[in-house]
Design a protein around this motif. Structure first.
Motif, PDB file in Angstrom:
ATOM      1  N   GLY A  63      -1.312  -0.025   9.587  1.00 15.04           N
ATOM      2  CA  GLY A  63      -1.220  -0.892   8.419  1.00 15.04           C
ATOM      3  C   GLY A  63      -2.125  -0.508   7.273  1.00 15.04           C
ATOM      4  N   VAL A  64      -3.296   0.059   7.567  1.00 12.16           N
ATOM      5  CA  VAL A  64      -4.203   0.445   6.480  1.00 12.16           C
ATOM      6  C   VAL A  64      -3.576   1.544   5.637  1.00 12.16           C
ATOM      7  CG1 VAL A  64      -6.459   1.435   5.935  1.00 12.16           C
ATOM      8  CG2 VAL A  64      -6.257  -0.286   7.743  1.00 12.16           C
ATOM      9  N   GLU A  65      -2.994   2.540   6.293  1.00 16.55           N
ATOM     10  CA  GLU A  65      -2.354   3.621   5.543  1.00 16.55           C
ATOM     11  C   GLU A  65      -1.087   3.130   4.846  1.00 16.55           C
ATOM     12  OE1 GLU A  65      -1.931   6.954   3.566  1.00 16.55           O
ATOM     13  OE2 GLU A  65      -3.678   6.455   4.801  1.00 16.55           O
ATOM     14  N   VAL A  66      -0.346   2.225   5.490  1.00 16.45           N
ATOM     15  CA  VAL A  66       0.815   1.621   4.833  1.00 16.45           C
ATOM     16  C   VAL A  66       0.366   0.896   3.566  1.00 16.45           C
ATOM     17  CG1 VAL A  66       2.588  -0.176   5.030  1.00 16.45           C
ATOM     18  CG2 VAL A  66       2.210   1.418   6.919  1.00 16.45           C
ATOM     19  N   ALA A  67      -0.729   0.152   3.654  1.00 17.18           N
ATOM     20  CA  ALA A  67      -1.249  -0.570   2.488  1.00 17.18           C
ATOM     21  C   ALA A  67      -1.615   0.387   1.367  1.00 17.18           C
ATOM     22  CB  ALA A  67      -2.469  -1.400   2.891  1.00 17.18           C
ATOM     23  N   ARG A  68      -2.279   1.480   1.705  1.00 20.02           N
ATOM     24  CA  ARG A  68      -2.664   2.459   0.676  1.00 20.02           C
ATOM     25  C   ARG A  68      -1.433   3.015  -0.031  1.00 20.02           C
ATOM     26  NH1 ARG A  68      -6.646   4.621   4.694  1.00 20.02           N
ATOM     27  NH2 ARG A  68      -8.698   3.807   4.092  1.00 20.02           N
ATOM     28  N   ARG A  69      -0.414   3.334   0.731  1.00 20.36           N
ATOM     29  CA  ARG A  69       0.792   3.902   0.119  1.00 20.36           C
ATOM     30  C   ARG A  69       1.497   2.873  -0.745  1.00 20.36           C
ATOM     31  NH1 ARG A  69       3.014   8.570   4.179  1.00 20.36           N
ATOM     32  NH2 ARG A  69       0.971   9.161   4.974  1.00 20.36           N
ATOM     33  N   VAL A  70       1.599   1.656  -0.270  1.00 14.54           N
ATOM     34  CA  VAL A  70       2.239   0.608  -1.067  1.00 14.54           C
ATOM     35  C   VAL A  70       1.478   0.379  -2.361  1.00 14.54           C
ATOM     36  CG1 VAL A  70       2.615  -1.894  -1.157  1.00 14.54           C
ATOM     37  CG2 VAL A  70       3.411  -0.577   0.818  1.00 14.54           C
ATOM     38  N   GLN A  71       0.161   0.316  -2.278  1.00 11.21           N
ATOM     39  CA  GLN A  71      -0.629   0.098  -3.487  1.00 11.21           C
ATOM     40  C   GLN A  71      -0.518   1.272  -4.450  1.00 11.21           C
ATOM     41  OE1 GLN A  71      -4.572  -0.858  -2.049  1.00 11.21           O
ATOM     42  NE2 GLN A  71      -3.895  -2.778  -1.112  1.00 11.21           N
ATOM     43  N   ASP A  72      -0.315   2.452  -3.928  1.00 13.89           N
ATOM     44  CA  ASP A  72      -0.145   3.636  -4.775  1.00 13.89           C
ATOM     45  C   ASP A  72       1.237   3.684  -5.407  1.00 13.89           C
ATOM     46  OD1 ASP A  72      -0.840   6.211  -5.880  1.00 13.89           O
ATOM     47  OD2 ASP A  72       0.368   7.131  -4.302  1.00 13.89           O
ATOM     48  N   TRP A  73       2.266   3.293  -4.657  1.00  9.53           N
ATOM     49  CA  TRP A  73       3.641   3.421  -5.133  1.00  9.53           C
ATOM     50  C   TRP A  73       4.119   2.231  -5.952  1.00  9.53           C
ATOM     51  CZ3 TRP A  73       5.860   4.798   0.395  1.00  9.53           C
ATOM     52  CH2 TRP A  73       5.392   6.075   0.765  1.00  9.53           C
ATOM     53  N   ALA A  74       3.703   1.029  -5.574  1.00 10.75           N
ATOM     54  CA  ALA A  74       4.290  -0.184  -6.169  1.00 10.75           C
ATOM     55  C   ALA A  74       3.899  -0.334  -7.634  1.00 10.75           C
ATOM     56  CB  ALA A  74       3.841  -1.412  -5.381  1.00 10.75           C
ATOM     57  N   GLN A  75       4.868  -0.719  -8.431  1.00  6.08           N
ATOM     58  CA  GLN A  75       4.630  -1.037  -9.842  1.00  6.08           C
ATOM     59  C   GLN A  75       4.524  -2.549 -10.058  1.00  6.08           C
ATOM     60  OE1 GLN A  75       4.161   1.560 -12.126  1.00  6.08           O
ATOM     61  NE2 GLN A  75       4.180   2.653 -10.163  1.00  6.08           N
ATOM     62  N   GLY A  76       5.088  -3.309  -9.140  1.00  9.34           N
ATOM     63  CA  GLY A  76       5.067  -4.764  -9.258  1.00  9.34           C
ATOM     64  C   GLY A  76       3.877  -5.382  -8.541  1.00  9.34           C
ATOM     65  N   THR A  77       3.988  -6.651  -8.256  1.00  5.69           N
ATOM     66  CA  THR A  77       2.936  -7.394  -7.572  1.00  5.69           C
ATOM     67  C   THR A  77       2.859  -6.982  -6.102  1.00  5.69           C
ATOM     68  OG1 THR A  77       3.371  -9.269  -9.026  1.00  5.69           O
ATOM     69  CG2 THR A  77       2.119  -9.723  -7.021  1.00  5.69           C
ATOM     70  N   THR A  78       1.641  -6.846  -5.586  1.00  4.49           N
ATOM     71  CA  THR A  78       1.464  -6.521  -4.174  1.00  4.49           C
ATOM     72  C   THR A  78       0.744  -7.669  -3.469  1.00  4.49           C
ATOM     73  OG1 THR A  78      -0.632  -5.375  -4.597  1.00  4.49           O
ATOM     74  CG2 THR A  78       1.384  -4.045  -4.582  1.00  4.49           C
ATOM     75  N   ALA A  79       1.144  -7.927  -2.211  1.00  3.28           N
ATOM     76  CA  ALA A  79       0.557  -9.024  -1.442  1.00  3.28           C
ATOM     77  C   ALA A  79       0.363  -8.587  -0.002  1.00  3.28           C
ATOM     78  CB  ALA A  79       1.462 -10.250  -1.497  1.00  3.28           C
ATOM     79  N   PHE A  80      -0.692  -9.114   0.617  1.00  3.34           N
ATOM     80  CA  PHE A  80      -0.872  -8.993   2.056  1.00  3.34           C
ATOM     81  C   PHE A  80      -0.592 -10.356   2.652  1.00  3.34           C
ATOM     82  CE2 PHE A  80      -3.465  -9.127   5.975  1.00  3.34           C
ATOM     83  CZ  PHE A  80      -2.924  -8.014   6.614  1.00  3.34           C
ATOM     84  N   TYR A  81       0.302 -10.420   3.640  1.00  2.00           N
ATOM     85  CA  TYR A  81       0.620 -11.694   4.294  1.00  2.00           C
ATOM     86  C   TYR A  81       0.024 -11.681   5.678  1.00  2.00           C
ATOM     87  CZ  TYR A  81       3.322 -15.855   5.613  1.00  2.00           C
ATOM     88  OH  TYR A  81       3.700 -17.114   6.014  1.00  2.00           O
ATOM     89  N   ASP A  82      -1.038 -12.459   5.856  1.00  2.00           N
ATOM     90  CA  ASP A  82      -1.767 -12.479   7.118  1.00  2.00           C
ATOM     91  C   ASP A  82      -1.281 -13.638   7.985  1.00  2.00           C
ATOM     92  OD1 ASP A  82      -3.536 -12.085   9.147  1.00  2.00           O
ATOM     93  OD2 ASP A  82      -5.284 -11.845   7.847  1.00  2.00           O
ATOM     94  N   ILE A  83      -0.491 -13.323   8.985  1.00  2.00           N
ATOM     95  CA  ILE A  83       0.031 -14.314   9.918  1.00  2.00           C
ATOM     96  C   ILE A  83      -0.963 -14.518  11.070  1.00  2.00           C
ATOM     97  CG2 ILE A  83       2.011 -14.759  11.480  1.00  2.00           C
ATOM     98  CD1 ILE A  83       3.780 -13.304   9.532  1.00  2.00           C
TER      99      ILE A  83
END
Length: 361
Positions: free
Chosen positions: A91-111
């Motif tokens: 998940g940490v690497e997924v988060a880094r890639r999403v934050q690098d790629w995404a142009q819109g709003t980013t969120a972490f959903y902690d269940i």
């Protein structure tokens, strides 16, 4: 809105509460007119236990590994919002890639908020690290209350908001079945819940052999001394939950120790039972009174005597009150509206803090 969600699982509810949470929330979110792509890591333990492959309210796709996630880079970049869930593999690497790629709003959903924070405190960064938290525009949390401020102050989240679990009222409601038990409990065995189950269900059963009790769920040790009037059901699948609750005059809610410590961490069982108009007896924790009115919509119990006293009260009236509270505040439609509002607020906050570009760039 175009929303991309990278979550633990949507396809399989086996061994996790994430799938049912996402299903209820995203189904209602789609009903509000939004377009959703759910990306799930293709892992063998869920691949062999899938119970949803083709939802009609979102697009479900699988990726084999981090390299395979790159196939969806353009979709992530084009989305208005992207959500990464807790317990996503790597998940940490997924988060880094999403934050690098995404142009819109980013969120972490902690269940799994209390579990996540405990892991962070001991340096366990299995699916989230302190380094990536500030990069999410909003931290959506299964735990509310003071924990939200802690996430902002301790870990630098720009915005932390509660997004509790909820119930899909298309699937949960009173069923026309005979009453089988005076008090039920539905939950997998847990060391830290068992003392409360002993105090609030097994001891009342011993004191009142004329009443009927049931415990449904797997992994209970063979060493447990079950009273004769406590029925055991090894597994109650989600499709049978509504009938289970409807056959219960009261049901018991028992909370994990880490959730009690954090407070403001409702279990989905509270909302499922309430939706079925089944009155709930619960252990105590901070914040429960913000969800249900004690004494009217829920019973808070500390002892076997409290439970036995509750079993003598008007179950039907409390069940109706619990259902009314669900209708007013805790359905998946309510949570979808909250999600929409949180993402909009995060987008506005992000736009307000972003440096204004000049004509020269």
């Amino acid at each position: 809105m175009k929303l991309v969600v990278l979550g633990l699982s949507l396809s399989s509810s086996w061994g996790n509460g994430h799938a049912t949470t996402f299903r209820a929330l995203l189904k209602s979110f789609a009903r509000r007119g939004h377009e959703i792509l759910f990306l799930e890591r293709d892992v063998p333990w869920y691949a062999s236990q899938r119970d949803l492959l083709d939802p009609d309210w979102c697009r479900l796709e699988f990726y084999p590994d981090l390299a395979g996630l790159g196939r969806w880079r353009e979709e992530i970049a084009a989305a208005d919002a992207v959500i990464v869930g807790s317990y996503v593999p790597e998940g940490v690497e997924v988060a880094r890639r999403v934050q690098d790629w995404a142009q819109g709003t980013t969120a972490f959903y902690d269940i799994d908020t209390p579990v996540t924070l405990a892991k962070l405190e001991r340096g366990d960064f299995e699916y989230l690290s302190p380094a990536v938290i500030p990069g999410f525009d909003v931290y959506l949390s299964f735990t509310g209350g003071p924990t939200l401020r802690h996430i902002e102050s301790r870990y630098g989240s720009p915005m932390a908001r509660a997004l509790y679990c909820s119930v899909d009222l298309d699937l949960y409601g009173p069923r026309d079945v005979a009453t089988r038990w005076d008090l039920s409990y539905l939950g997998t065995y847990s060391d830290d819940r068992q003392p409360t189950l002993e105090r609030l269900l097994l001891e009342p059963a011993r004191q009142r052999p004329d009443l009927r009790f049931v415990v449904a769920g797997p992994q209970y040790p063979a060493t447990i001394d079950w009273p004769a009037n406590v029925e055991r059901i090894e597994h109650c699948p989600p499709a049978d939950h509504a009938a289970f609750y409807s056959a219960s005059r009261f049901t018991l809610n028992v909370t994990r120790a880490d959730m009690i410590r954090a407070g403001f961490s409702p279990s989905v069982r509270l909302f499922e039972a309430g939706a079925c108009a089944t009155p709930i007896i619960s252990d105590r924790w901070d914040g429960i009174e913000t969800l249900f009115r004690p004494g009217e919509e829920i019973v808070l119990a500390d002892s076997a005597a409290d439970v036995l006293a509750a079993l003598e009260t008007d179950a039907a009236a409390m069940g109706r009150a619990a259902r009314a509270r669900i209708d007013a505040a805790h359905s998946s439609d309510h949570r979808a509206a909250e999600l929409e509002a949180h993402l909009a607020q995060a987008a506005t906050h992000k736009a307000g803090t972003r440096p204004v570009e000049t004509a020269e760039g």
